[in-house]
Design a protein around this motif. Structure first.
Motif, PDB file in Angstrom:
ATOM      1  N   VAL A  94       9.295 -45.024 -18.022  1.00 29.45           N
ATOM      2  CA  VAL A  94       8.076 -44.617 -17.329  1.00 29.45           C
ATOM      3  C   VAL A  94       8.033 -43.095 -17.326  1.00 29.45           C
ATOM      4  O   VAL A  94       8.967 -42.436 -16.856  1.00 29.45           O
ATOM      5  CB  VAL A  94       8.019 -45.176 -15.905  1.00 29.45           C
ATOM      6  N   SER A 126       5.595 -46.387 -20.682  1.00 32.10           N
ATOM      7  CA  SER A 126       4.315 -46.311 -19.985  1.00 32.10           C
ATOM      8  C   SER A 126       4.167 -44.959 -19.306  1.00 32.10           C
ATOM      9  O   SER A 126       5.143 -44.224 -19.113  1.00 32.10           O
ATOM     10  CB  SER A 126       4.198 -47.425 -18.942  1.00 32.10           C
ATOM     11  N   THR A 128       2.669 -42.790 -15.873  1.00 31.85           N
ATOM     12  CA  THR A 128       2.348 -42.972 -14.456  1.00 31.85           C
ATOM     13  C   THR A 128       0.882 -42.723 -14.158  1.00 31.85           C
ATOM     14  O   THR A 128       0.361 -43.186 -13.161  1.00 31.85           O
ATOM     15  CB  THR A 128       3.177 -42.018 -13.584  1.00 31.85           C
ATOM     16  N   ASN A 247       6.194 -51.031  -8.673  1.00 34.71           N
ATOM     17  CA  ASN A 247       4.883 -51.094  -9.304  1.00 34.71           C
ATOM     18  C   ASN A 247       3.834 -51.249  -8.221  1.00 34.71           C
ATOM     19  O   ASN A 247       3.980 -52.072  -7.316  1.00 34.71           O
ATOM     20  CB  ASN A 247       4.830 -52.277 -10.282  1.00 34.71           C
ATOM     21  N   SER A 292       6.064 -47.286 -11.361  1.00 33.05           N
ATOM     22  CA  SER A 292       5.193 -47.506 -12.518  1.00 33.05           C
ATOM     23  C   SER A 292       3.771 -47.753 -12.044  1.00 33.05           C
ATOM     24  O   SER A 292       3.521 -48.064 -10.876  1.00 33.05           O
ATOM     25  CB  SER A 292       5.703 -48.682 -13.354  1.00 33.05           C
ATOM     26  N   THR A 411       2.337 -56.065 -19.873  1.00 34.05           N
ATOM     27  CA  THR A 411       1.819 -54.714 -20.058  1.00 34.05           C
ATOM     28  C   THR A 411       0.412 -54.744 -20.639  1.00 34.05           C
ATOM     29  O   THR A 411       0.016 -55.687 -21.324  1.00 34.05           O
ATOM     30  CB  THR A 411       2.709 -53.884 -21.005  1.00 34.05           C
ATOM     31  N   ILE A 436       2.375 -53.676 -15.745  1.00 34.05           N
ATOM     32  CA  ILE A 436       2.402 -52.229 -15.919  1.00 34.05           C
ATOM     33  C   ILE A 436       1.301 -51.837 -16.894  1.00 34.05           C
ATOM     34  O   ILE A 436       1.246 -52.336 -18.018  1.00 34.05           O
ATOM     35  CB  ILE A 436       3.770 -51.746 -16.441  1.00 34.05           C
ATOM     36  N   ALA A 439       0.767 -48.735 -20.873  1.00 27.78           N
ATOM     37  CA  ALA A 439       2.040 -48.907 -21.564  1.00 27.78           C
ATOM     38  C   ALA A 439       1.802 -48.985 -23.062  1.00 27.78           C
ATOM     39  O   ALA A 439       0.890 -49.678 -23.522  1.00 27.78           O
ATOM     40  CB  ALA A 439       2.742 -50.174 -21.074  1.00 27.78           C
TER      41      ALA A 439
END
Length: 743
Positions: A94, A126, A128, A247, A292, A411, A436, A439
């Motif tokens: 991340v 991924s 943020t 998350n 994340s 993702t 997430i 990503a």
């Protein structure tokens, strides 16, 4: 608190090299025949690498126009976890960045694969989505910073290498809690008479971000929230924290660049908490905390339902409050050491929404006025974006799914709406699922298809929102296929449970019963068993919260729904195996100009309609506030038609304002009670031949009690929910739990 402007990497090159050598030796021993490292034993390692720019000034994206900064407020980092069960190894990274394009990430994955032997398609990276990080992606008025991109790419590789070097026998566990006070819908539906103008000069903006700041302009939120804060924690077999991956669906807080925003503050805070709970001394601590980005394309911190014009929390207060929720979830985690690992990836071809000839010509003329290829107005920004989309035409996006025992990570490469995250969580075959976003790419917003006709920033064609209108269901479908593949189990089918009021409605044997609980559909499903399914017309939005338990609370995501009617959707309070995401409130639809249309040819002159409604329009905004239910021929109003709605105001006449009305022919009957805007209510229309009675909220006395003339009683088969037969003054707001009976 702000950190020092520049921090040295997590470990020096020489120390890192020694640590890698020693750690790889340990891993090699574990993968031998030693009895202490049996097959299937989980191993995990984590690392944090500083990715702050070393050359200033640097471009920062996340805004409409280009900007540069020369100060580092807090470091930005790449935080990595590597997990293996001997048979499979995956890396999760991340990065504190607004967005990172697929091309850069693919290059980083290939380099990391060479350095670690982790397959490139077993690496997930991924962003943020902090809006105060160096620019790695060109979007709107900002280009990628050419000097910074090589550093970022190299540091992502370093993070994966360092995390693998720290592998050790480990345990994993899942935690989850709701944090509804820290997330809210930022995309609101505008009134039909308050439509705004888009960058292309068209009056098309029926929904937009932050429109809820002016309640007089809007009818309600455009979708659901997802308040779940989920946690995947890794410990050594001795109980020492290794990493805590969290998350949450909240877009960003906002800070001065360069900054990791609340994501960085939270990551540090949860790591310190995990270390403290293990009673480690400062020289023993070393947990890696990670926040994340959840599905928050239509989400932000401010709840416009209760907003008074001033935000109560600064970034530190917000982070501390969210950490308190995460700590509660963390403390309840139970760990296991034999979780099996699997990962699957799909590359999905998609097209961009390219401009037609007329828009392209407009864009070329506007772009010709841009000096030094640096747009300075919104019009110039979107003109340049049309030219770029025309050049790009199509792409392929990366979708991944990761299995860690009974935990899954799904993702998307996009800024994904909260509804999309709920689709994946509620249909995932896994016991626990984290989603997430942003990503493995940076393909911008993917609104669900029903959101596109309402327009707004999230839909304006650009690199920040350029994919085809069907991108969202295609990506959801690809993700669910991958989850099925790695679990070897079919996806779940989400269905609301039947609460006491729903049971009562069903026990009376309705001809049709529309719960209006779909996450996406062309059909309003009839739950009566008679298969009288309706058709959703365009401009209907799905999966919003229905009637709440607390009549004073309109932001009721995460609570069980109740009065009026007490419709608990998933009353799973006695089932400890369900996460907050699976304990859904009752769900409904929001009408924004469309209707539900259905054919009920056996419905005669004696019938009953019961429904719950929530009005989003000011009741003095137009002559009829909105029509709830209608029987007549489509596109017309005849003398035989019957129409139930809410009265408005005409030329200062407020006789019917905010009250129930019933219309047949030229006559209009008016109820007694003024119904406040934005409140849930239940109405019952009972017609027995020529007698019509309308009841409100289970009252014993009717609001309306009239006798129809005998020549107006011939039945009509077509029924409309959320609008009138001729589309005049269609409902603006929510409707739920519609039951229709033949008396």
């Amino acid at each position: 608190m702000p950190q020092s402007p520049v921090q040295s990497p997590v470990q020096s090159t020489s120390v890192l090299a020694l640590r890698i050598t020693l750690s790889l030796a340990v891993v090699a021993a574990c993968f031998s025949t030693a009895p202490t490292c049996s097959a299937g034993q989980l191993h995990a390692g984590a690392a944090v690498i500083d990715i702050s720019p070393t050359q200033m000034p640097v471009l920062v994206n996340g805004g409409m126009m280009s900007r540069t900064v020369d100060e580092i407020r807090t470091t930005v980092n790449a935080r990595a976890i590597v997990v293996t069960d001997q048979d499979d190894t995956v890396a999760i990274v991340v990065v504190d960045s607004c967005m990172v394009p697929k091309e850069i990430l693919d290059e980083a994955k290939q380099r990391a694969a060479r350095d670690t032997d982790i397959p490139a398609d077993h690496i997930m990276v991924s962003a943020t989505h902090t809006h105060t990080a160096p620019s790695a992606f060109g979007a709107l008025g900002t280009d990628a910073d050419a000097t910074y991109v090589p550093l970022l790419r190299r540091k992502i590789v370093d993070a994966i290498v360092a995390a693998k070097a720290n592998l050790q026998p480990a345990k994993v566990g899942w935690g989850s809690a709701d944090a509804p006070d820290f997330t809210a819908l930022r995309r609101w539906v505008r009134r039909p008479d308050r439509i705004d103008v888009d960058p292309f000069g068209n009056r098309s903006v029926r929904a937009n971000m932050h429109a809820g700041a002016k309640p007089e302009n809007v009818t309600g939120e455009s979708g659901p929230e997802d308040p779940e804060l989920s946690v995947i924690a890794f410990q050594s077999t001795a109980g020492k924290p290794i990493a805590v991956l969290c998350n949450f669906s909240m877009h960003y807080f906002g800070d001065q660049p360069i900054s990791a925003d609340y994501f960085g503050l939270f990551s540090e805070g949860i790591a310190k908490y995990a270390d403290a709970q293990s009673n480690l001394s400062s020289d023993q601590s070393g947990c890696v905390g990670i926040m994340s980005h959840g599905c928050s394309g239509d989400i932000w911190k401010r709840d416009y339902v209760t907003w008074t014009g001033k935000d109560d929390l600064d970034i530190n207060g917000f982070t501390q409050g969210l950490l308190a929720v995460a700590q509660t979830a963390y403390d309840q985690i139970q760990y296991r050491d034999n979780a099996d690992i699997a990962m699957a990836e799909s590359r999905l071809p998609l097209r961009y929404r390219v401009p037609d000839a007329q828009r392209l010509h407009w864009a070329q003329e506007i772009a010709a006025t841009i000096e030094n290829d640096l747009p300075t107005t919104r019009e110039q920004v979107y003109a340049r974006e049309q030219i770029l989309l025309h050049q790009m035409q199509k792409t392929d996006v990366v979708v991944q799914a990761i299995k860690i025992g009974d935990i899954a990570i799904a993702t998307t490469p996009n800024e994904t709406y909260a509804l999309t995250g709920l689709k994946l969580k509620l249909q995932s075959p896994f016991k626990h699922t984290m989603v997430i976003e942003l990503a493995n790419g940076a393909e911008g917003y993917i609104p669900p298809p029903e959101q596109h006709p309402l327009g707004g920033y999230n839909t304006w064609a650009a690199r920040s929102a350029g994919l085809e209108p069907q991108a969202e269901p295609k990506i959801v479908a690809a993700s669910l296929r991958l989850l099925e593949k790695i679990s070897q189990q079919p996806r779940k089918t989400f269905q609301q449970q039947i609460g006491p009021a729903a049971q009562q409605l069903l026990s009376n044997k309705p001809l049709a019963y529309y719960r209006l609980d779909q996450m996406q559909s062309s059909f309003a499903i009839d739950s009566s068993g008679h298969h009288n399914h309706g058709i959703y017309e365009p401009d209907v939005l799905f999966f919003l919260p229905g009637p709440p338990t607390d009549a004073q609370k309109r932001s009721f995501v995460g609570s069980r729904s109740g009065s009026p009617g007490d419709f608990p959707a998933n009353d799973q309070s006695q089932n400890e195996n369900h996460s907050p995401a699976q304990m859904q409130p009752n769900r409904c639809v929001h009408f924004a100009g469309g209707r539900v249309r259905t054919q009920l040819p056996s419905l005669g002159n004696s019938y009953t309609v019961i429904l719950s409604f929530w009005n989003g329009m000011p009741s003095d905004a137009r002559p009829t506030t909105g029509w709830l239910f209608s029987r007549d021929h489509n596109h017309s109003v005849t003398d035989r038609g019957q129409h139930l709605g809410l009265g408005g105001s005409t030329d200062g006449d407020d006789t019917a304002t905010g009250k129930l009305i019933f219309k047949q022919g030229d006559g209009v009957a008016v109820g007694k009670t003024v119904i406040p805007r934005w409140t849930w209510n239940q109405v019952k229309l009972v017609r027995t031949n020529t007698r019509v009675k309308v009841f409100l909220n289970n009252a014993s006395q009717p609001e309306i009690n009239i006798l129809l003339s005998s020549d107006q009683t011939a039945p009509l088969p077509t029924c409309f929910i959320g609008g009138r037969s001729d589309n005049d003054s269609n409902w603006e707001g929510r409707i739920d739990e519609v039951a229709i009976y033949s008396n």
